[in-house]
Design a protein around this motif. Structure first.
Motif, PDB file in Angstrom:
ATOM      1  N   THR A 154       0.889  -1.224  -0.085  1.00 30.35           N
ATOM      2  CA  THR A 154      -0.148  -0.031   0.013  1.00 30.35           C
ATOM      3  C   THR A 154       0.713   1.200  -0.008  1.00 30.35           C
ATOM      4  O   THR A 154       0.395   2.300  -0.352  1.00 30.35           O
ATOM      5  CB  THR A 154      -0.883   0.003   1.185  1.00 30.35           C
ATOM      6  OG1 THR A 154      -0.180  -0.163   2.578  1.00 30.35           O
ATOM      7  CG2 THR A 154      -1.923  -1.103   1.092  1.00 30.35           C
ATOM      8  N   ASP A 155       2.053   1.161   0.357  1.00 25.74           N
ATOM      9  CA  ASP A 155       2.892   2.400   0.316  1.00 25.74           C
ATOM     10  C   ASP A 155       3.288   2.744  -1.130  1.00 25.74           C
ATOM     11  O   ASP A 155       3.843   3.801  -1.227  1.00 25.74           O
ATOM     12  CB  ASP A 155       4.173   2.089   1.176  1.00 25.74           C
ATOM     13  CG  ASP A 155       4.156   1.926   2.748  1.00 25.74           C
ATOM     14  OD1 ASP A 155       3.011   2.666   3.288  1.00 25.74           O
ATOM     15  OD2 ASP A 155       4.955   1.236   3.176  1.00 25.74           O
ATOM     16  N   ALA A 204     -12.284   7.458   3.202  1.00 24.29           N
ATOM     17  CA  ALA A 204     -12.347   6.393   2.151  1.00 24.29           C
ATOM     18  C   ALA A 204     -10.944   5.603   2.323  1.00 24.29           C
ATOM     19  O   ALA A 204     -10.949   4.536   2.354  1.00 24.29           O
ATOM     20  CB  ALA A 204     -12.949   6.647   0.929  1.00 24.29           C
ATOM     21  N   MET A 205      -9.917   6.387   2.133  1.00 22.33           N
ATOM     22  CA  MET A 205      -8.613   5.817   2.009  1.00 22.33           C
ATOM     23  C   MET A 205      -8.104   5.125   3.287  1.00 22.33           C
ATOM     24  O   MET A 205      -7.807   3.957   3.371  1.00 22.33           O
ATOM     25  CB  MET A 205      -7.702   6.887   1.391  1.00 22.33           C
ATOM     26  CG  MET A 205      -7.859   7.419   0.117  1.00 22.33           C
ATOM     27  SD  MET A 205      -6.660   8.683  -0.285  1.00 22.33           S
ATOM     28  CE  MET A 205      -5.212   8.068   0.020  1.00 22.33           C
ATOM     29  N   LYS A 206      -8.527   6.010   4.283  1.00 21.84           N
ATOM     30  CA  LYS A 206      -7.865   5.341   5.583  1.00 21.84           C
ATOM     31  C   LYS A 206      -8.565   4.212   6.139  1.00 21.84           C
ATOM     32  O   LYS A 206      -8.312   3.285   6.725  1.00 21.84           O
ATOM     33  CB  LYS A 206      -8.126   6.674   6.697  1.00 21.84           C
ATOM     34  CG  LYS A 206      -7.346   6.208   8.093  1.00 21.84           C
ATOM     35  CD  LYS A 206      -7.101   7.211   9.111  1.00 21.84           C
ATOM     36  CE  LYS A 206      -6.190   6.615  10.144  1.00 21.84           C
ATOM     37  NZ  LYS A 206      -5.802   7.769  11.086  1.00 21.84           N
ATOM     38  N   ALA A 252     -13.202  14.374   6.691  1.00 22.53           N
ATOM     39  CA  ALA A 252     -12.393  13.394   6.926  1.00 22.53           C
ATOM     40  C   ALA A 252     -12.283  12.513   8.051  1.00 22.53           C
ATOM     41  O   ALA A 252     -11.927  11.536   8.339  1.00 22.53           O
ATOM     42  CB  ALA A 252     -10.658  13.894   7.025  1.00 22.53           C
ATOM     43  N   ALA A 253     -12.947  13.190   9.185  1.00 24.27           N
ATOM     44  CA  ALA A 253     -13.222  12.657  10.529  1.00 24.27           C
ATOM     45  C   ALA A 253     -11.959  12.335  11.241  1.00 24.27           C
ATOM     46  O   ALA A 253     -10.980  13.224  11.342  1.00 24.27           O
ATOM     47  CB  ALA A 253     -14.133  11.295  10.356  1.00 24.27           C
ATOM     48  N   SER A 254     -11.613  10.941  11.320  1.00 25.86           N
ATOM     49  CA  SER A 254     -10.463  10.684  12.025  1.00 25.86           C
ATOM     50  C   SER A 254      -9.369  10.427  11.006  1.00 25.86           C
ATOM     51  O   SER A 254      -8.395   9.771  11.299  1.00 25.86           O
ATOM     52  CB  SER A 254     -10.678   9.176  12.960  1.00 25.86           C
ATOM     53  OG  SER A 254     -11.639   9.527  14.070  1.00 25.86           O
ATOM     54  N   LEU A 275     -17.730  11.878  -5.956  1.00 28.01           N
ATOM     55  CA  LEU A 275     -15.986  11.655  -6.011  1.00 28.01           C
ATOM     56  C   LEU A 275     -15.655  10.732  -4.849  1.00 28.01           C
ATOM     57  O   LEU A 275     -14.804   9.607  -4.880  1.00 28.01           O
ATOM     58  CB  LEU A 275     -15.238  12.977  -5.912  1.00 28.01           C
ATOM     59  CG  LEU A 275     -13.701  12.651  -5.719  1.00 28.01           C
ATOM     60  CD1 LEU A 275     -13.247  11.849  -7.094  1.00 28.01           C
ATOM     61  CD2 LEU A 275     -13.090  14.326  -5.868  1.00 28.01           C
ATOM     62  N   ALA A 276     -15.900  10.981  -3.611  1.00 27.35           N
ATOM     63  CA  ALA A 276     -15.274   9.894  -2.507  1.00 27.35           C
ATOM     64  C   ALA A 276     -16.031   8.810  -2.452  1.00 27.35           C
ATOM     65  O   ALA A 276     -15.422   7.865  -2.126  1.00 27.35           O
ATOM     66  CB  ALA A 276     -16.010  10.676  -0.996  1.00 27.35           C
ATOM     67  N   MET A 277     -17.458   8.602  -3.131  1.00 29.23           N
ATOM     68  CA  MET A 277     -17.781   7.241  -3.348  1.00 29.23           C
ATOM     69  C   MET A 277     -16.907   6.237  -4.247  1.00 29.23           C
ATOM     70  O   MET A 277     -16.561   5.298  -4.064  1.00 29.23           O
ATOM     71  CB  MET A 277     -19.236   7.416  -3.652  1.00 29.23           C
ATOM     72  CG  MET A 277     -20.112   7.859  -2.743  1.00 29.23           C
ATOM     73  SD  MET A 277     -21.863   8.230  -3.557  1.00 29.23           S
ATOM     74  CE  MET A 277     -22.299   6.727  -3.981  1.00 29.23           C
ATOM     75  N   ALA A 278     -16.594   7.193  -5.264  1.00 23.22           N
ATOM     76  CA  ALA A 278     -15.695   6.309  -6.202  1.00 23.22           C
ATOM     77  C   ALA A 278     -14.288   5.892  -5.716  1.00 23.22           C
ATOM     78  O   ALA A 278     -13.789   4.915  -5.856  1.00 23.22           O
ATOM     79  CB  ALA A 278     -15.521   7.056  -7.544  1.00 23.22           C
ATOM     80  N   VAL A 279     -13.756   6.845  -4.958  1.00 24.62           N
ATOM     81  CA  VAL A 279     -12.543   6.480  -4.286  1.00 24.62           C
ATOM     82  C   VAL A 279     -12.624   5.209  -3.094  1.00 24.62           C
ATOM     83  O   VAL A 279     -12.023   4.207  -3.176  1.00 24.62           O
ATOM     84  CB  VAL A 279     -11.985   7.640  -3.364  1.00 24.62           C
ATOM     85  CG1 VAL A 279     -10.760   7.187  -2.660  1.00 24.62           C
ATOM     86  CG2 VAL A 279     -11.575   8.850  -4.417  1.00 24.62           C
ATOM     87  N   GLN A 280     -13.871   5.414  -2.617  1.00 30.23           N
ATOM     88  CA  GLN A 280     -14.193   4.261  -1.690  1.00 30.23           C
ATOM     89  C   GLN A 280     -14.224   2.686  -2.501  1.00 30.23           C
ATOM     90  O   GLN A 280     -13.994   1.689  -1.835  1.00 30.23           O
ATOM     91  CB  GLN A 280     -15.499   4.308  -0.886  1.00 30.23           C
ATOM     92  CG  GLN A 280     -16.040   3.516   0.065  1.00 30.23           C
ATOM     93  CD  GLN A 280     -15.034   3.769   1.219  1.00 30.23           C
ATOM     94  OE1 GLN A 280     -15.529   4.516   2.264  1.00 30.23           O
ATOM     95  NE2 GLN A 280     -14.073   2.596   1.539  1.00 30.23           N
ATOM     96  N   ILE A 281     -14.989   2.866  -3.528  1.00 29.56           N
ATOM     97  CA  ILE A 281     -15.161   1.618  -4.435  1.00 29.56           C
ATOM     98  C   ILE A 281     -13.793   0.990  -4.641  1.00 29.56           C
ATOM     99  O   ILE A 281     -13.476  -0.265  -4.548  1.00 29.56           O
ATOM    100  CB  ILE A 281     -16.218   1.788  -5.487  1.00 29.56           C
ATOM    101  CG1 ILE A 281     -17.628   2.282  -5.001  1.00 29.56           C
ATOM    102  CG2 ILE A 281     -16.045   0.536  -6.471  1.00 29.56           C
ATOM    103  CD1 ILE A 281     -18.421   2.407  -6.068  1.00 29.56           C
ATOM    104  N   VAL A 282     -12.841   1.889  -5.256  1.00 29.23           N
ATOM    105  CA  VAL A 282     -11.627   1.159  -5.656  1.00 29.23           C
ATOM    106  C   VAL A 282     -10.716   0.836  -4.498  1.00 29.23           C
ATOM    107  O   VAL A 282     -10.096  -0.115  -4.738  1.00 29.23           O
ATOM    108  CB  VAL A 282     -11.069   2.642  -6.532  1.00 29.23           C
ATOM    109  CG1 VAL A 282      -9.613   1.889  -7.002  1.00 29.23           C
ATOM    110  CG2 VAL A 282     -12.017   2.597  -7.948  1.00 29.23           C
ATOM    111  N   ALA A 283     -10.771   1.677  -3.578  1.00 32.22           N
ATOM    112  CA  ALA A 283      -9.963   1.256  -2.335  1.00 32.22           C
ATOM    113  C   ALA A 283     -10.516   0.287  -1.722  1.00 32.22           C
ATOM    114  O   ALA A 283      -9.619  -0.732  -1.107  1.00 32.22           O
ATOM    115  CB  ALA A 283     -10.091   2.739  -1.298  1.00 32.22           C
ATOM    116  N   TYR A 284     -11.643  -0.205  -1.591  1.00 35.50           N
ATOM    117  CA  TYR A 284     -12.372  -1.240  -0.982  1.00 35.50           C
ATOM    118  C   TYR A 284     -11.929  -2.480  -1.720  1.00 35.50           C
ATOM    119  O   TYR A 284     -11.422  -3.577  -1.197  1.00 35.50           O
ATOM    120  CB  TYR A 284     -13.877  -1.222  -1.086  1.00 35.50           C
ATOM    121  CG  TYR A 284     -14.259  -2.737  -0.725  1.00 35.50           C
ATOM    122  CD1 TYR A 284     -14.476  -3.138   0.473  1.00 35.50           C
ATOM    123  CD2 TYR A 284     -15.177  -3.389  -1.791  1.00 35.50           C
ATOM    124  CE1 TYR A 284     -15.195  -4.476   0.934  1.00 35.50           C
ATOM    125  CE2 TYR A 284     -15.404  -4.742  -1.579  1.00 35.50           C
ATOM    126  CZ  TYR A 284     -15.709  -5.264  -0.282  1.00 35.50           C
ATOM    127  OH  TYR A 284     -16.245  -6.404   0.001  1.00 35.50           O
TER     128      TYR A 284
END
Length: 244
Positions: free
Chosen positions: A3-4, A25-27, A51-53, A146-155
């Motif tokens: 992941t780095d 989503a990334m974290k 971003a929350a935490s 946008l954030a949802m798209a990032v979440q899908i790929v990151a998942y």
């Protein structure tokens, strides 16, 4: 998967809230490298609270002026695209794309580009990519946040990263042994007796009741504790019917 070596690149993001949502989503999925290409507003309070935490992802984000600068050190680049292009390009869905990225990231620096909220990546930006990733949303409403798209790929990347640690079957790590075929046979015999005792089953006209019940129970796997509960229920039913 390393992941780095995986970098999420947001290109010309207009809403700081989407930057914060993407960071979260990334974290959630174990990614930490975020690059922002000429964001309209950043830093911004909205990005921080969205971003929350995941404020550490925001605080370490790299800010650059162009896509060229963002991917200069990358060896494999994927561009997310919501529509077909005039010139055909290699395209994969997020699941298959994640597999490709998981392999490449072991030894190479990879970048995943996400475009503008209103029009995505330009043709020129997509032509800088080795591969395009298309999220097959429903045709009645294909627009993704946008954030949802990032979440899908990151998942999907997360699932490939966990592939060797997740059980291959849902019951692989079950806490109680499953019953044997012989025990199931005794259960069906007990069930038939009980249904007869309470008047639900007429042995003279069974109407395929027992085969259908067997099909019902065979669709799941029953463990020893569950079998004890089922047999106990049958016994109490027989007691109530005065047949035990």
């Amino acid at each position: 998967m390393n992941t780095d070596n995986i970098e999420i690149v947001l290109v010309h993001t207009s809403s700081p809230g989407n930057i914060g949502g993407a960071a979260r989503a990334m974290k959630n999925m174990g990614l930490s490298r975020l690059t922002l290409v000429a964001p309209r507003e950043f830093p911004a309070p909205e990005a921080t609270w969205r971003a929350a935490s995941a404020s550490d992802v925001l605080n370490s984000a790299r800010i650059v002026d162009s896509v060229d600068e963002a991917i200069a050190d990358s060896q494999f680049v994927v561009g997310t695209s919501a529509r077909g292009r005039r010139i055909p390009w290699p395209v994969l869905d997020p699941r298959r794309c994640a597999e490709r990225l998981a392999v490449s990231s072991r030894t190479e620096r990879v970048a995943i580009l996400f475009g503008r909220e209103d029009r995505g990546l330009t043709n020129e930006e997509l032509q800088r990519c080795n591969l395009h990733c298309h999220i097959p949303s429903h045709e009645d409403y294909s627009s993704l946040n946008l954030a949802m798209a990032v979440q899908i790929v990151a998942y999907e990347l997360r699932m490939w990263g966990l592939a060797e640690r997740l059980p291959e079957a849902a019951d692989e790590d079950w806490d109680v042994p499953f019953v044997t075929t012989e025990e199931m046979t005794r259960f069906y015999r007990h069930l038939e007796e009980t249904l007869t005792d309470i008047g639900f089953l007429d042995p003279a006209a069974p109407r395929q009741l027992m085969p259908r019940l067997a099909r019902l129970f065979n669709r799941v796997r029953i463990d020893d504790m569950e079998m004890g509960i089922l047999r106990g229920i049958l016994t109490e039913a027989q007691k109530s019917a005065g047949k035990h």
